[in-house]
Motif scaffolding. Sequence first.
Motif, PDB file in Angstrom:
ATOM      1  N   GLN D 284       1.036  -1.246  -0.193  1.00 49.19           N
ATOM      2  CA  GLN D 284       0.142   0.042   0.502  1.00 49.19           C
ATOM      3  C   GLN D 284       0.970   1.187   0.066  1.00 49.19           C
ATOM      4  O   GLN D 284       2.023   0.953   0.385  1.00 49.19           O
ATOM      5  CB  GLN D 284      -1.059  -0.002   1.050  1.00 49.19           C
ATOM      6  N   VAL D 285       0.733   2.243  -1.233  1.00 55.83           N
ATOM      7  CA  VAL D 285       1.295   3.256  -0.875  1.00 55.83           C
ATOM      8  C   VAL D 285       0.738   4.288   0.429  1.00 55.83           C
ATOM      9  O   VAL D 285      -0.614   4.600   1.242  1.00 55.83           O
ATOM     10  CB  VAL D 285       0.708   4.504  -1.710  1.00 55.83           C
ATOM     11  N   ILE D 286       2.361   4.357   1.158  1.00 51.63           N
ATOM     12  CA  ILE D 286       2.024   4.947   1.550  1.00 51.63           C
ATOM     13  C   ILE D 286       1.719   7.025   2.140  1.00 51.63           C
ATOM     14  O   ILE D 286       2.482   6.769   2.055  1.00 51.63           O
ATOM     15  CB  ILE D 286       2.688   5.587   3.340  1.00 51.63           C
ATOM     16  N   VAL D 287       0.297   7.154   1.822  1.00 58.15           N
ATOM     17  CA  VAL D 287       0.466   9.220   1.410  1.00 58.15           C
ATOM     18  C   VAL D 287       0.348   9.595   2.455  1.00 58.15           C
ATOM     19  O   VAL D 287      -0.052   9.884   3.326  1.00 58.15           O
ATOM     20  CB  VAL D 287      -1.133   8.937   0.710  1.00 58.15           C
ATOM     21  N   ARG D 288       1.581  10.678   1.890  1.00 59.78           N
ATOM     22  CA  ARG D 288       1.140  11.799   3.119  1.00 59.78           C
ATOM     23  C   ARG D 288       0.896  12.420   2.749  1.00 59.78           C
ATOM     24  O   ARG D 288       1.351  13.331   1.567  1.00 59.78           O
ATOM     25  CB  ARG D 288       2.927  11.859   3.657  1.00 59.78           C
ATOM     26  N   ARG D 289       0.408  13.604   3.150  1.00 55.36           N
ATOM     27  CA  ARG D 289       0.210  15.341   2.893  1.00 55.36           C
ATOM     28  C   ARG D 289       0.596  15.852   3.946  1.00 55.36           C
ATOM     29  O   ARG D 289       0.720  16.021   4.761  1.00 55.36           O
ATOM     30  CB  ARG D 289      -1.848  15.201   3.593  1.00 55.36           C
TER      31      ARG D 289
END
Lengths: 237, 405, 347, 290
Positions: D284-289
């Motif tokens: 899973q791509v860990i999306v960072r905002r």
Amino acid sequence: MAAILDVKGLSAWYGPIRALYDLDLTIEQGGVTALLGANGAGKTTTLRAICNMTRRAGTTTFDGKDISKFTTEDIVRLGIGQVPEGRGTFTGLSVDENLRLAFHIRKDRAEAMRDMDLVFELFPRLKERIKQQAGTLSGGEQQMLAVGRALMLAPRLMLLDEPSFGLAPLIVQEIFRILKRINVEKKVSMLIVEQNAALALELADHVYLLETGRVVTQGPSELVKNDETLRKAYLGY
Amino acid sequence: MKLARRSALLGAGLTILSREGRAEKKYGPGVTDTEIKVGQTQPYSGNASAYGVAGRNQAAYFRMINETQGGVNGRKINLISLDDGYSPPKTVELVRQLVERDQVFCLFYTLGTQTNTAIHKYVNQKKIPHLIVASGASKWGNPKQFPWTMGWQPDYHTEGLIYAKHLLATNKSPKIGILRQNDDMGNDYVEGFHEGLTETLKKFIVSDVTYEATDPTVDSQILQMRNAGADVIFNVTTPKFAAQAIKKIAEIGWKPTHYLVSVAASVGAVMRPAGVENGQGILTAQYLKDVTDPRWDDFPDVKEWRAFMAKWNPTANVLEGSNASSYAAAYAFVRILKSCGDELTRENLMRQAANIKNMEVPLMLPGIKVNTSPDNFYPLQSMQLARFEGDHWVLFGDMLSRHKG
Amino acid sequence: MAAIDNSWATKGGLGWIATTFWVLLAVGPLAGFFTQDPSFEYYMFMGQSMLINTIAILGLNLLIGFNGQISLGHSAFFAIGAYTTAILMNFAGWPYYATIPVAAIICFGAGFLFGFPALKLEGHYLALATFTLAIAVPQLLKYKAIAGWTGGVGGLILDKPDAPEFTRLGTDQYLYYLCLILAMLSFWIVRNMLRGRSGRAMMAIRDHAMAAGTMGIDTAKYKTLTFGVSAGITGVGGALSAITVAYVAPDSFTLQLAVSFLVGLVVGGIASLPGCLVGGAFIVLIQNSSQSISDWMKVTFSLRYDVPAWAIYGILLILLMYFMPRGIMGGIETLWLKLTHRKETQA
Amino acid sequence: MEFFIQQLVAGLTSGAIYACVALGLVMIFVSTDHINFAQGEMAMFATYLAWAMIDVGFSYWMAFVCAVLLAFVGGLFIQRVILKPLETAPVLSLVVCFIALLSFFNALAGMLWSFTIKPFPTPFPPKDIFGNGLVSAQQLGIVAVTVIMLGILTVFFRYTTLGLAMRAAAQNASSARLMGVRVSWMLALGWGLAAAIGAVAGMLVAPIVFLDPNMMTGILVYGFAGALVGGIGNPMGAVAGGFIVGVLENLVGSYLIGNELKLSFALAMVVGVLLLKPAGIFGQVIVRRV
């Protein structure tokens, strides 16, 4: 009212740099105390030092118990929930998992489930995103999640580090309203660090003013609110 | 020549100073009245560390010589054996350390083909005797260009050729699969094998597959050979992969004629781990007695070797082939040193090494003798074919060599 | 990787130590004119190895320490440098010195090109990609189609160059100076790079990749360029190793070599230029020291077994990391800061 | 076609070996956020312990259980004694420690048990499943055990609070402490479990490749690639990745470019996949905002 947290002669260091000098601080049972001051005054350090997350000296007494030598984990387990600077989101876990993490220190599973329901009641937006990866939440949602996580620990004292940071005013209002509710309904005492002094003064009943690691003054919030010179000098309004 | 023969004679029975001995007491670097310093590099670590057994056994052998015989002609052998991890630049560094800092008299049984290649030129420029090189490459027998380097075991090329000859004699139209390690050893064997098949019959090779020493298994390669329709396999592997291949071939119920190179034909390190029942009928060539074969039990050299292993290297696994081959090599080395008498110069050492006449070395097959001359730097050239039966190798046929084969 | 303060490494601070070090390195070998010690040439050879490792580690440090891109595959660039030199010397008859710039350029090109896929990979994934390089290169060198050029599994044997007459130096003494000069040149280039705009950009990318992008730094350009320069410098080390060892073979450039560079880098000190020298010396000396400790233990405690040198090596490394988690130069820096800090507070 | 199936099956069975090793890597990664280069050597060492126990007369299963337990304790011990003091050290210093551990275990095993290969017993019957040499019981057994371990791990990480606490500790240690997670012990637990998984992997692999101190060196490379291509944060992905690498390697070797370059080529393809899917196929791509 008895003090829930009593800090005596607290000093702390960041690496070789000293950030706090002999700080004394008391939080009343059920009260909300605000810690105000400019950037670098040592507010965040105070919160970290209370939870033993940095090199420190001095005594901390929580609910009559000396916790100065306790590890962070044990302090948390005693009932101090911290909403850390930067929100401390577990970005790779889902919202649900972020909250359920508290289950492993809660013995009363039923009680914990009720707390979870409460969190979702307080923050319905989290419920909408329950399966979503926490890293994908907006800043405000992550802040809600951080408060929710702390709440899941069933704390008697919450330490909040700038809950308003980087959020839109409307969301800030909402969060502070909820904090008030938590304080009143759950009888959770609070120590809140804020840049937004006006907002903090609304919520808090007691205020400490910090400058370069030392307490400049302290007293009931009404006092500070009404002291214009103090406000101008330290709070900038 | 004359001089050499005289010293050879001297070496035979010389322990007390004779009149000639006193006159000729001449030392090269690394030799004193009490000590001969000998250098060696071995892969005690890294991918080839299984071979490091040899160096340990030889250290034990020299300890035995020093303690029971007072060394060689009264001089103790001081073997400095260093770990090069099978990495050529490391070998260069260590050999320079041995030669220049530790001032060894000579190098003995340095192990590996690439590693020895890396120091080949250097030792010849420096005129350091580089004896009994522990590698079967054929380049160690080139006295014209490299007069200071001498190999030992029958070279891989010759061995490969022997298999090809035997195959052609027994099978008129074989379909050959070759499994080989992708390195010098693999290449040398296969080149010899090609030479034995001759250019026209190379068409018998239906599959030639390689593996890397770092591969986990050779399963896929074996299926490739079988799929190509091979009914003969030439197995050019190191012990671990040889054992894997033997086991896998048995597991898939394939029964090709199987030639296994001598470096991987150790009973203890290959055949037993692979399961003796899986190894029945495999062919190999040998120049040493298979010490696990009871038929040699009463031979004095085997008895002596067993006694040596029990007393001086008790923790070693006697079933492991290296413990026999390294013993024989160390024995020959001591004989050469003895033959130098008191003239322990590097020149004389090479002279003695290049004038070995019918030296009998323990654990060699009956009939195999070591012979060298100034233009023959291949001390051992003969091998005999053997078939795995029961739990040991059984010899058959004539003694074979490049010339006779 | 956390932000690393390396101002002290690139300017001022302990700079005088580095200068003294270089002077010693340059003057030391002159002892060769006064000594009759036959092992002198061997020590010169050790010196060459250390300097060659230093150069390789410097290249790696530029990439890892100053730009935050990891590489487990610098043995590949080292090999490309070595084979470039070997092939040019062997087949084209080039003099050894002329091959070094070519090796540097080819490695720069290889590194630069590799830098593009590396842009898309981070951390562990970049580690895997570079790791692939380290595994692939020795296999490629053996590949049949190009074995004619690389010598295949047997490698290529080279002639060791003699010192020019006028220098009056021994071969190894001369080669030592060749290595030293190229090491100094590499350090000079890296130092100037780091002090300039590009250095600031590189470090900004390391510390705050996203912020650097928004600040208008062309991240892709700097990252690929750094990869190229890093590979080029390491390639010079490879070229020198081909010349001094006078032999190249696939087995010389295994993954273990890449690992030893990494160990040298960390032990010396990440993002420390003098640390490269320390690391270069360390990886040559540690193996010999482990062996000596092993021999000593066997004799002293009259053991029946050899204590394996590599087990001792492992223990030494762990102890070193335990006492100096930021490497030897990092440890010295901490000590230095403590001392100077105390002075300041007293003042 | 038959040959293709054979190679496919051979690929799947070696893939199972890689998957097994990849699982151990994932275990440590998920619980400590590190890639343990010593994983293979730890597994090898545990396998030797089992061998030594069998050698002195333990039954296979007794030795198996003891070795797994010893490995667990050993892993715990390594984390507590060696790595704990380095919790705040830079990542690369830890990598150096892993390399040091690798050297240490390899050399120690060589000293204690020599570098000569040893046969290792297998609990599976020496039987051919389809009677055509395609799949042996041993191979099927490896696949089965790998899948079982995968199942246990998935359940553990996904559905138990302890597993959740371990993941949290790895992802954000200071935040996890503030949730009352004893982070340091979670790391130790991760090491213990990874070592135990490694021991199982080692004992499954040893009957096929034979036991020697260098047994896992080559396998670890494939395991590493498998774990990354599948997504190293995800046990399921790592196992799938292990199978993918195994099959790819065999098919590439048989059909595309021969055996000499098959590993390089398979790895290059893995890297190619990573370029397109940077978090691995199943990661899973860990999306960072920001």
